[in-house]
Write a protein that holds these residues in place. Structure first.
Motif, PDB file in Angstrom:
ATOM      1  N   THR A 171     -19.193  -0.772   1.725  1.00 22.37           N
ATOM      2  CA  THR A 171     -19.154  -1.667   0.849  1.00 22.37           C
ATOM      3  C   THR A 171     -20.358  -2.580   0.656  1.00 22.37           C
ATOM      4  O   THR A 171     -20.951  -3.050  -0.262  1.00 22.37           O
ATOM      5  CB  THR A 171     -17.931  -2.501   1.185  1.00 22.37           C
ATOM      6  N   THR A 208     -13.132  -9.315  -6.374  1.00 20.39           N
ATOM      7  CA  THR A 208     -14.029  -8.275  -5.688  1.00 20.39           C
ATOM      8  C   THR A 208     -13.429  -8.008  -3.974  1.00 20.39           C
ATOM      9  O   THR A 208     -13.489  -7.086  -3.517  1.00 20.39           O
ATOM     10  CB  THR A 208     -15.479  -8.957  -5.354  1.00 20.39           C
ATOM     11  N   PHE A 209     -13.167  -9.120  -3.509  1.00 16.23           N
ATOM     12  CA  PHE A 209     -12.490  -9.154  -2.243  1.00 16.23           C
ATOM     13  C   PHE A 209     -11.064  -9.277  -2.054  1.00 16.23           C
ATOM     14  O   PHE A 209     -10.482  -9.459  -0.991  1.00 16.23           O
ATOM     15  CB  PHE A 209     -13.029 -10.152  -1.189  1.00 16.23           C
ATOM     16  N   LEU A 210     -10.214  -9.091  -3.460  1.00 18.73           N
ATOM     17  CA  LEU A 210      -8.920  -9.076  -3.502  1.00 18.73           C
ATOM     18  C   LEU A 210      -8.472 -10.806  -3.101  1.00 18.73           C
ATOM     19  O   LEU A 210      -9.303 -11.721  -3.024  1.00 18.73           O
ATOM     20  CB  LEU A 210      -8.045  -8.133  -2.703  1.00 18.73           C
ATOM     21  N   VAL A 265      -5.976  -2.046   8.145  1.00 17.63           N
ATOM     22  CA  VAL A 265      -5.712  -1.115   7.033  1.00 17.63           C
ATOM     23  C   VAL A 265      -4.672  -0.155   7.038  1.00 17.63           C
ATOM     24  O   VAL A 265      -4.320   0.874   6.370  1.00 17.63           O
ATOM     25  CB  VAL A 265      -7.183  -0.512   6.428  1.00 17.63           C
ATOM     26  N   ARG A 267      -1.366   0.529  -5.179  1.00 23.78           N
ATOM     27  CA  ARG A 267      -0.186  -0.174  -4.640  1.00 23.78           C
ATOM     28  C   ARG A 267       1.102   0.486  -5.031  1.00 23.78           C
ATOM     29  O   ARG A 267       0.937   1.131  -6.132  1.00 23.78           O
ATOM     30  CB  ARG A 267       0.014  -1.722  -5.105  1.00 23.78           C
ATOM     31  N   GLU A 321       0.819  -1.260   0.118  1.00 24.89           N
ATOM     32  CA  GLU A 321       0.036  -0.022   0.050  1.00 24.89           C
ATOM     33  C   GLU A 321       0.723   1.277  -0.038  1.00 24.89           C
ATOM     34  O   GLU A 321       1.844   1.241   0.604  1.00 24.89           O
ATOM     35  CB  GLU A 321      -0.684   0.012   1.127  1.00 24.89           C
ATOM     36  N   ARG A 342      -3.011  -9.981  11.157  1.00 27.88           N
ATOM     37  CA  ARG A 342      -3.902 -10.937  10.400  1.00 27.88           C
ATOM     38  C   ARG A 342      -3.797 -12.485  11.180  1.00 27.88           C
ATOM     39  O   ARG A 342      -4.756 -12.972  11.060  1.00 27.88           O
ATOM     40  CB  ARG A 342      -3.228 -11.219   9.052  1.00 27.88           C
ATOM     41  N   CYS A 382      -9.838  -9.018   1.723  1.00 29.41           N
ATOM     42  CA  CYS A 382     -10.768  -8.851   2.749  1.00 29.41           C
ATOM     43  C   CYS A 382     -10.931  -9.740   3.789  1.00 29.41           C
ATOM     44  O   CYS A 382     -11.393 -10.912   3.254  1.00 29.41           O
ATOM     45  CB  CYS A 382     -12.101  -8.366   1.938  1.00 29.41           C
ATOM     46  N   ILE A 383     -10.807  -9.228   4.805  1.00 27.16           N
ATOM     47  CA  ILE A 383     -11.018 -10.357   6.226  1.00 27.16           C
ATOM     48  C   ILE A 383     -12.359 -10.654   6.420  1.00 27.16           C
ATOM     49  O   ILE A 383     -12.729 -11.757   6.837  1.00 27.16           O
ATOM     50  CB  ILE A 383     -10.303  -9.874   7.143  1.00 27.16           C
ATOM     51  N   ILE A 425     -23.095  -4.618  11.689  1.00 27.51           N
ATOM     52  CA  ILE A 425     -21.654  -4.702  11.984  1.00 27.51           C
ATOM     53  C   ILE A 425     -21.416  -4.282  13.386  1.00 27.51           C
ATOM     54  O   ILE A 425     -20.516  -4.611  14.051  1.00 27.51           O
ATOM     55  CB  ILE A 425     -20.711  -3.782  10.825  1.00 27.51           C
ATOM     56  N   ALA A 461     -14.797  -0.609   7.208  1.00 29.34           N
ATOM     57  CA  ALA A 461     -14.458  -1.195   6.205  1.00 29.34           C
ATOM     58  C   ALA A 461     -15.619  -2.232   5.579  1.00 29.34           C
ATOM     59  O   ALA A 461     -16.059  -2.643   4.426  1.00 29.34           O
ATOM     60  CB  ALA A 461     -13.450  -2.558   6.396  1.00 29.34           C
ATOM     61  N   GLY A 462     -16.599  -2.471   6.726  1.00 30.09           N
ATOM     62  CA  GLY A 462     -17.777  -3.528   6.446  1.00 30.09           C
ATOM     63  C   GLY A 462     -19.138  -2.638   6.215  1.00 30.09           C
ATOM     64  O   GLY A 462     -20.309  -3.377   5.932  1.00 30.09           O
ATOM     65  N   HIS A 519       1.524  -5.984  10.128  1.00 31.04           N
ATOM     66  CA  HIS A 519       0.383  -6.465   9.634  1.00 31.04           C
ATOM     67  C   HIS A 519       0.102  -8.012   9.766  1.00 31.04           C
ATOM     68  O   HIS A 519      -0.976  -8.381   9.919  1.00 31.04           O
ATOM     69  CB  HIS A 519       0.198  -5.901   7.950  1.00 31.04           C
ATOM     70  N   ARG A 571      -3.517  -9.440   1.906  1.00 31.18           N
ATOM     71  CA  ARG A 571      -4.384  -8.284   2.517  1.00 31.18           C
ATOM     72  C   ARG A 571      -5.767  -8.356   1.757  1.00 31.18           C
ATOM     73  O   ARG A 571      -6.598  -7.352   1.782  1.00 31.18           O
ATOM     74  CB  ARG A 571      -3.685  -7.119   1.885  1.00 31.18           C
TER      75      ARG A 571
HETATM   76  C1  HEM Z   1     -19.262  -6.549  -0.301  1.00 35.95           C
HETATM   77  C2  HEM Z   1     -18.654  -6.096   0.749  1.00 35.95           C
HETATM   78  C3  HEM Z   1     -17.200  -5.971   0.865  1.00 35.95           C
HETATM   79  C4  HEM Z   1     -16.198  -5.700  -0.189  1.00 35.95           C
HETATM   80  C5  HEM Z   1     -16.652  -5.595  -1.656  1.00 35.95           C
HETATM   81  C6  HEM Z   1     -14.894  -5.663   0.510  1.00 35.95           C
HETATM   82  C7  HEM Z   1     -13.634  -5.457  -0.458  1.00 35.95           C
HETATM   83  C8  HEM Z   1     -12.633  -5.364   0.197  1.00 35.95           C
HETATM   84  C9  HEM Z   1     -11.110  -5.179  -0.506  1.00 35.95           C
HETATM   85  C10 HEM Z   1     -11.116  -5.149  -2.047  1.00 35.95           C
HETATM   86  C11 HEM Z   1     -10.158  -5.187   0.441  1.00 35.95           C
HETATM   87  C12 HEM Z   1      -8.681  -4.934   0.126  1.00 35.95           C
HETATM   88  C13 HEM Z   1      -8.308  -3.613   0.328  1.00 35.95           C
HETATM   89  C14 HEM Z   1      -6.988  -2.895   0.007  1.00 35.95           C
HETATM   90  O1  HEM Z   1      -6.245  -4.105   0.034  1.00 35.95           O
HETATM   91  O2  HEM Z   1      -6.724  -1.934  -0.090  1.00 35.95           O
HETATM   92  C15 HEM Z   1     -10.833  -5.291   1.570  1.00 35.95           C
HETATM   93  C16 HEM Z   1     -10.037  -5.467   2.969  1.00 35.95           C
HETATM   94  C17 HEM Z   1     -10.738  -5.303   3.999  1.00 35.95           C
HETATM   95  N1  HEM Z   1     -11.955  -5.504   4.413  1.00 35.95           N
HETATM   96 FE1  HEM Z   1     -13.657  -5.844   2.932  1.00 35.95          FE
HETATM   97  N2  HEM Z   1     -14.973  -5.647   1.738  1.00 35.95           N
HETATM   98  C18 HEM Z   1     -16.467  -5.978   2.165  1.00 35.95           C
HETATM   99  C19 HEM Z   1     -16.837  -6.229   3.361  1.00 35.95           C
HETATM  100  C20 HEM Z   1     -16.173  -6.172   4.552  1.00 35.95           C
HETATM  101  C21 HEM Z   1     -16.543  -6.559   5.718  1.00 35.95           C
HETATM  102  C22 HEM Z   1     -18.107  -6.857   6.020  1.00 35.95           C
HETATM  103  C23 HEM Z   1     -15.507  -6.215   6.734  1.00 35.95           C
HETATM  104  C24 HEM Z   1     -15.837  -6.414   8.090  1.00 35.95           C
HETATM  105  C25 HEM Z   1     -16.697  -7.290   8.819  1.00 35.95           C
HETATM  106  C26 HEM Z   1     -14.433  -6.055   5.900  1.00 35.95           C
HETATM  107  C27 HEM Z   1     -13.266  -5.917   6.429  1.00 35.95           C
HETATM  108  C28 HEM Z   1     -12.187  -5.676   5.761  1.00 35.95           C
HETATM  109  C29 HEM Z   1     -10.827  -5.129   6.257  1.00 35.95           C
HETATM  110  C30 HEM Z   1     -10.413  -5.074   7.943  1.00 35.95           C
HETATM  111  C31 HEM Z   1      -9.924  -5.170   5.368  1.00 35.95           C
HETATM  112  C32 HEM Z   1      -8.347  -5.132   5.452  1.00 35.95           C
HETATM  113  C33 HEM Z   1      -7.674  -6.360   5.398  1.00 35.95           C
HETATM  114  C34 HEM Z   1      -6.169  -6.129   5.421  1.00 35.95           C
HETATM  115  O3  HEM Z   1      -5.631  -5.059   5.162  1.00 35.95           O
HETATM  116  O4  HEM Z   1      -5.568  -7.087   5.911  1.00 35.95           O
HETATM  117  N3  HEM Z   1     -14.879  -6.041   4.555  1.00 35.95           N
HETATM  118  N4  HEM Z   1     -12.040  -5.416   1.555  1.00 35.95           N
END
Ligand code: HEM
Length: 573
Positions: A318, A492-494, A97, A398, A80, A108, A500-501, A164, A314-315, A104, A498
């Motif tokens: 999105t 979508t969640f990468l 984040v 990145r 990042e 995790r 999405c957790i 959440i 984050a949750g 990190h 890193r």
């Molecule tokens: C449809 C819903 C969601 C989408 C599309 C989504 C998508 C993403 C993406 C693309 C990343 C990577 C971001 C990056 O590297 O810059 C991410 C990271 C993360 N997301 Fe989600 N997210 C969603 C829902 C959630 C929910 C519900 C939570 C918590 C309960 C959450 C918690 C996190 C966290 C904590 C990270 C950082 C992870 C890290 O850097 O180790 N997300 N999310």
């Protein structure tokens, strides 16, 4: 000519012309940029040279092999940006984040198990009654004999905050009671819009953080005549104070219980979650895991505190936009909506029978357990396909921390027409990961990649392929042309360290809300009168629904849909 700076390796890669001397191509990518983004991949392939601020060359990537390297094998190189990490740290604290490298990884390691399937099973019963409450709030607005137009966005958003906060923090802010505004939820809701108003200041964050102490940073905010900056500071202070208060209470309850003391909740917010769900939230699980882990692995208080805002933030938006998108698609595809409702009814009827419950328990109110809800094939296909075609987070940044070479699965053309199969990436090269373009890649998803077609996730009998299998949806067997995504091979969640957790949580939440709402409610497009208004999804940071008329696009995000009670005919397929 000899005195000119040596050409950068990215200068050879084809891409669009520079659109603006200051913003390069960034405003085209990030401001209502859906068509522009998709056209880039169509025209130039999986690696495109674009221009950033002051014309800096960057690489825009959707190539599968390149993304395997960026988020997987070479993720220690593609980190990042400082701007992202430092900005997040100021706003959200020391959570996932805002940290890099070893810190990190340690976070995790502690948090991954908190988001396990086993814990999702425990958390679903926290979410299910909230989804029913949202449903009740919408039903209250219905006239007894007909349909009603509702702007669903604020309601879905209140519901998402409540899930959440209850499941994440073990705390209720009563977000589904609009009369009971809480400063924490108001701050979380205002955070992204306020931040967007000062987006152009973001590149200055690392300079300010490195050169000014907290005292002088505060003075700067006082002196500068920039109102959104002052507002952002206020929001950060509110979020920090509220999280600290919850955290202190949680710790107190936690140590009281650990020593066998009183089991009662202390605060109104804790009590509102209900005794049955006490201690099953993410923060309680984290506190327990942290207390029983070795000293070396243990997170500090400030790191735990940092996870609170991070998880909620984050949750929140999105999942809100993804749920809104599903509802909008269902409203405009009545056949899909009927088929889905029929499947949900069938699933609930079967579960009710398996539990020996009588017909007196209306099937609509049956709560499916986690495994049954996840196993509904059409619901799964609808959620997957929506998240693939319309990823809520479309672009991520990145930067390379050392020089490296980026291989491509498909060559791109150089500016002079040669084929390029790998790209030299000097240290400090900025990369934009295009989740959107990856999810629309025809080579991976087939020629109809941009078409919303849930059937691609199902076999000819309407069953879904094995648990994580995407065999039919993905049009290739070649491993180099597969995406490293954690969820259904999409980006979508990468993917990688890193990713999405919270992706299992998001999936569970969306499925529960949709199942609860469409069991009793029918959704259709709103009456727009004769002025030619349409619901339009604007892709800025996130994808957001707004109204578009022949004269322009509304600034205010909204999702007006018509709702009415379900009729017998709404199960026909
Ligand atoms: C449809 C819903 C969601 C989408 C599309 C989504 C998508 C993403 C993406 C693309 C990343 C990577 C971001 C990056 O590297 O810059 C991410 C990271 C993360 N997301 Fe989600 N997210 C969603 C829902 C959630 C929910 C519900 C939570 C918590 C309960 C959450 C918690 C996190 C966290 C904590 C990270 C950082 C992870 C890290 O850097 O180790 N997300 N999310």
């Amino acid at each position: 000519k000899r005195l000119a700076a040596p050409q950068s390796p990215l200068a050879r890669i084809s891409g669009p012309p520079k659109e603006h001397w200051l913003k390069g191509n960034l405003h085209k990518l990030f401001k209502d940029g859906l068509t522009y983004n998709l056209a880039l991949q169509e025209e130039f392939g999986g690696a495109v040279r674009i221009y950033g601020l002051f014309g800096e060359e960057q690489l825009y990537v959707s190539d599968p092999l390149a993304l395997q390297h960026i988020v997987g094998r070479d993720q220690h190189i593609y980190e990042e940006t400082d701007m992202f990490i430092m900005g997040n740290k100021i706003i959200l604290g020391e959570g996932l984040v805002s940290t890099l490298g070893e810190q990190h990884r340690k976070q995790r390691k502690m948090l991954n198990p908190v988001f396990s399937f086993a814990n999702m099973r425990v958390m679903l019963p926290i979410i299910a009654p909230i989804a029913d409450k949202l449903r009740a709030r919408l039903l209250e607005q219905l006239p007894s004999d007909g349909s009603h137009q509702v702007n669903l966005l604020p309601w879905i958003s209140r519901g998402t905050l409540e899930y959440i906060c209850q499941a994440g923090l073990g705390y209720s802010f009563n977000a589904l009671e609009p009369s009971q505004k809480h400063e924490y939820t108001e701050a979380i809701k205002s955070l992204a819009p306020t931040f967007l108003r000062i987006l152009l200041l973001r590149p200055l964050v690392p300079v300010v953080v490195r050169n000014f102490s907290l005292y002088w940073r505060n003075k700067l905010v006082d002196w500068l005549p920039i109102a959104p900056l002052k507002e952002l500071r206020r929001l950060v202070l509110v979020m920090d104070r509220c999280c600290r208060d919850i955290f202190v209470e949680k710790k107190r309850t936690f140590s009281r219980r650990a020593s066998g003391g009183n089991q009662e909740a202390n605060t109104v917010g804790e009590r509102d979650v209900g005794a049955r769900m006490m201690d099953k939230d993410i923060m309680s699980i984290l506190l327990r895991a942290n207390a029983s882990s070795s000293q070396a692995d243990r997170l500090t208080e400030s790191e735990i505190l940092g996870q609170m805002n991070t998880i909620v933030f984050a949750g929140f938006e999105t999942t809100t936009t993804a749920t809104c998108r599903i509802l909008h698609i269902l409203a405009t595809n009545p056949d899909v909506q009927n088929r889905l409702r029929r499947e949900i009814r069938q699933g609930k009827l079967e579960y009710r029978a398996s539990q020996g419950l009588s017909d007196e328990h209306g099937w609509e109110d049956v709560h499916l357990p986690y495994d049954s809800l996840m196993a509904l094939p059409y619901l799964d296909a609808v959620v997957r396909e929506t998240l693939r075609v319309h990823p809520p987070t479309s672009l991520l940044g990145r930067t390379t921390r050392q020089g490296t070479t980026l291989p491509l699965s498909r060559p791109v053309r150089s500016t002079s027409g040669e084929e390029i199969t790998s790209i030299a990436m000097p240290s400090g090269t900025n990369v934009i990961i295009s989740i959107l373009a990856a999810n629309h890649n025809k080579e991976v998803w087939g020629p109809d990649a941009s078409v919303w077609r849930p059937e691609r996730w199902l076999n000819s009998s309407g069953e879904r392929f094995g648990a994580n299998s995407t065999s039919q949806a993905v049009a290739t067997d070649n491993d180099d042309i597969k995406y490293p995504g954690v969820y259904a091979s999409m980006m979508t969640f990468l993917g990688g360290g890193r990713a999405c957790i919270g992706f299992k949580f998001a999936e569970m939440e969306m499925k529960q809300v949709i199942a609860s709402l469409i069991s009793v409610m029918h959704f259709s497009p709103p009456e727009m009168g004769t002025e030619g208004y349409k619901i339009y999804w604007r892709m800025d940071g996130l994808q957001v629904p707004v109204l578009r008329s022949p004269t322009g696009i509304d600034a205010e995000a909204q999702l007006p849909l018509s709702i009415r009670l379900v009729r017998d005919t709404d199960f026909a397929i």
